[in-house]
Design an enzyme around this catalytic site. Sequence first.
Site, PDB file in Angstrom:
ATOM      1  N   ASP A  86       0.885  -1.161   0.000  1.00 48.35           N
ATOM      2  CA  ASP A  86       0.000   0.000   0.000  1.00 48.35           C
ATOM      3  C   ASP A  86       0.927   1.216   0.000  1.00 48.35           C
ATOM      4  OD1 ASP A  86      -1.476   2.206   0.711  1.00 48.35           O
ATOM      5  OD2 ASP A  86      -2.809   1.089   2.043  1.00 48.35           O
ATOM      6  N   LEU A  87       0.876   1.982  -1.054  1.00 54.41           N
ATOM      7  CA  LEU A  87       1.901   3.016  -1.271  1.00 54.41           C
ATOM      8  C   LEU A  87       1.823   4.164  -0.270  1.00 54.41           C
ATOM      9  CD1 LEU A  87       1.914   3.069  -5.160  1.00 54.41           C
ATOM     10  CD2 LEU A  87       3.477   1.890  -3.600  1.00 54.41           C
ATOM     11  N   LYS A 142       6.339   8.688 -18.270  1.00 52.46           N
ATOM     12  CA  LYS A 142       5.473   9.786 -18.639  1.00 52.46           C
ATOM     13  C   LYS A 142       4.009   9.395 -18.410  1.00 52.46           C
ATOM     14  CE  LYS A 142       3.880  10.401 -22.840  1.00 52.46           C
ATOM     15  NZ  LYS A 142       2.787   9.519 -23.278  1.00 52.46           N
ATOM     16  N   HIS A 172      10.116   6.774 -24.354  1.00 48.94           N
ATOM     17  CA  HIS A 172      10.534   5.541 -25.029  1.00 48.94           C
ATOM     18  C   HIS A 172      10.919   5.782 -26.496  1.00 48.94           C
ATOM     19  CE1 HIS A 172       6.301   5.298 -26.300  1.00 48.94           C
ATOM     20  NE2 HIS A 172       6.670   4.432 -27.219  1.00 48.94           N
ATOM     21  N   LYS A 176      14.247   4.131 -29.457  1.00 43.55           N
ATOM     22  CA  LYS A 176      14.024   3.459 -30.755  1.00 43.55           C
ATOM     23  C   LYS A 176      15.338   3.432 -31.546  1.00 43.55           C
ATOM     24  CE  LYS A 176       9.127   4.334 -30.750  1.00 43.55           C
ATOM     25  NZ  LYS A 176       8.158   3.294 -31.024  1.00 43.55           N
ATOM     26  N   GLU A 210      -0.994   7.206 -35.764  1.00 42.60           N
ATOM     27  CA  GLU A 210      -1.477   5.904 -35.291  1.00 42.60           C
ATOM     28  C   GLU A 210      -2.824   5.616 -35.922  1.00 42.60           C
ATOM     29  OE1 GLU A 210      -0.403   5.022 -30.933  1.00 42.60           O
ATOM     30  OE2 GLU A 210      -0.884   7.145 -30.964  1.00 42.60           O
ATOM     31  N   ASP A 229       0.060  14.114 -24.817  1.00 36.50           N
ATOM     32  CA  ASP A 229       0.385  12.682 -24.903  1.00 36.50           C
ATOM     33  C   ASP A 229       1.570  12.409 -25.837  1.00 36.50           C
ATOM     34  OD1 ASP A 229      -0.203   9.967 -24.233  1.00 36.50           O
ATOM     35  OD2 ASP A 229      -1.156   9.692 -26.186  1.00 36.50           O
ATOM     36  N   HIS A 234       7.346  13.019 -26.948  1.00 35.78           N
ATOM     37  CA  HIS A 234       7.973  12.259 -28.044  1.00 35.78           C
ATOM     38  C   HIS A 234       8.375  13.150 -29.228  1.00 35.78           C
ATOM     39  CE1 HIS A 234       6.629   8.981 -25.689  1.00 35.78           C
ATOM     40  NE2 HIS A 234       5.418   8.881 -26.173  1.00 35.78           N
TER      41      HIS A 234
END
Length: 481
Positions: A86-87, A142, A172, A176, A210, A229, A234
């Site tokens: 439990d944080l 993120k 991320h 790549k 996407e 987002d 990115h």
Amino acid sequence: MSFDLVFFGGTGDLTWRKLMPALFQAYRHGKLPAGGRILAVARDDQTSEKYRAWLLEHFHGVEGAKRPSDEEFARFAEQVHYRRMDLSQPEHYALLKDWLGTRSAETVVFYLATSPHLFPQICEQLGAAGLNGPNVRVVLEKPLGHDLASAQEINRVVRSVYTESQAFRIDHYLGKPSVQNLMALRFGNALFEPLWRRESIANIQITLAESLGVGTRGDFYDRTGALRDMIQNHALQLLTMVAMEPPSRNDADAIRDEKLKVLRSLKPFTEESVARDVVRGQYRAGSVEGRGAIGYADEAKVPADSPTETFVAIRTEVQNWRWAGVPFYLRTGKRLATSEAQIVVNFRPAPHSIFPGQNPPNKFVIKLQPEDGLELHLLAAKGTGQRERLSPVFLDLDFDKAFPENRVGAYERLLLEAIAGRLNLFVRSDEQEQAWRWVEPVLDAWRADTSGPRPYASGTWGPAAASALVARDGFAWAEEE
Ligand code: BG6
């Protein structure tokens, strides 16, 4: 090297979808240092055995060659453990400390794969429990905040417990393979550097498209939107990699200093320039890759009158001597015609052509998705005599074929880098805050402008205004050429 890697949010989406499969690939490739322990912590009360069985079920869903056999999984899973936590409870951090203390690993990595509003609490509690010694690293996923103030607050708390060199902020896209190759190409070869500037380059386009919609993430996405987002992190990180000056050394701070300079050189937005240089859109029903798709407002957990953008296109400039006047176009969206992430560097046309016909200028394409690779588009002679014409050909720099051992996924690479303590591919707090500083006027302008996002049909390339944004400068997006 012995390491302990602890995943907070051990039963979450990110852990089973990305992190554990990436670790498994690292293990399979023989890159995961031996003598490691992986601990998942979460709220559920369950044993390590049950957790491993649960993980295996998810691994069964992994595509093709990446799926482990049951024996392979069993061997990997020997290193995987689970503890309930439990944080908010200090005594649970004391138990974590005991578990870590059962041996003294050279490196301890805490990976915060929880919702970011828990980051300050987790860091404070880790600090209070004394889990912030020099061998500890903390990896932050993120989204790091939803605006400048919230990002600064997270960074303030993280810095009160850990030094900057212990904080690994993940993006991320920096993991790549093509991004690594872009660095290698730009700074390992002398060939491109004289051309990598306003005198030779007409414009640069970064597309992160996407075909998927928001899926089951409707509530998260509706609070977030495409700008937060994909662009704030990115797309801007990719832009820094393309536009940065050559760093003086291949070390984290030399690289991050140069990236920060790019972010600080981005043309600041005003209310007028947001209206002129930014297009926001939201998908409606349509057909994507031959299949019917519902509109954003009909997605689960999305309010019917949501003003959240699922598409953004931006025109900006990097205001320095190298790039003055060169447009940088950034674009991202859900439910677009295809899934494709790439950076296109469009060179200027030849000043005088001696060949008949239309001869498209050279371009250099850094492909991030679906496959990765670099392509240099050139013109070559086709036909003979009077009928000789120039025809496009491209040099396909397929590094995967040359160095098959380099085929490492983004999360696999970044997890290994965090375990090894190399910060080169992670985002420093000042970079991240500068990126928020740049996007914030856009968020403010949108809040004040009730006209909302422009609709676009699923399966297209977004609102027509995004094409007009580029056409205004006399250019076109790559797919429209
Ligand atoms: C994540 C976003 O950071 O990146 C998602 O939150 C997006 O919305 C994803 O789908 C895209 O990553 P990739 O590697 O699949 O292009």
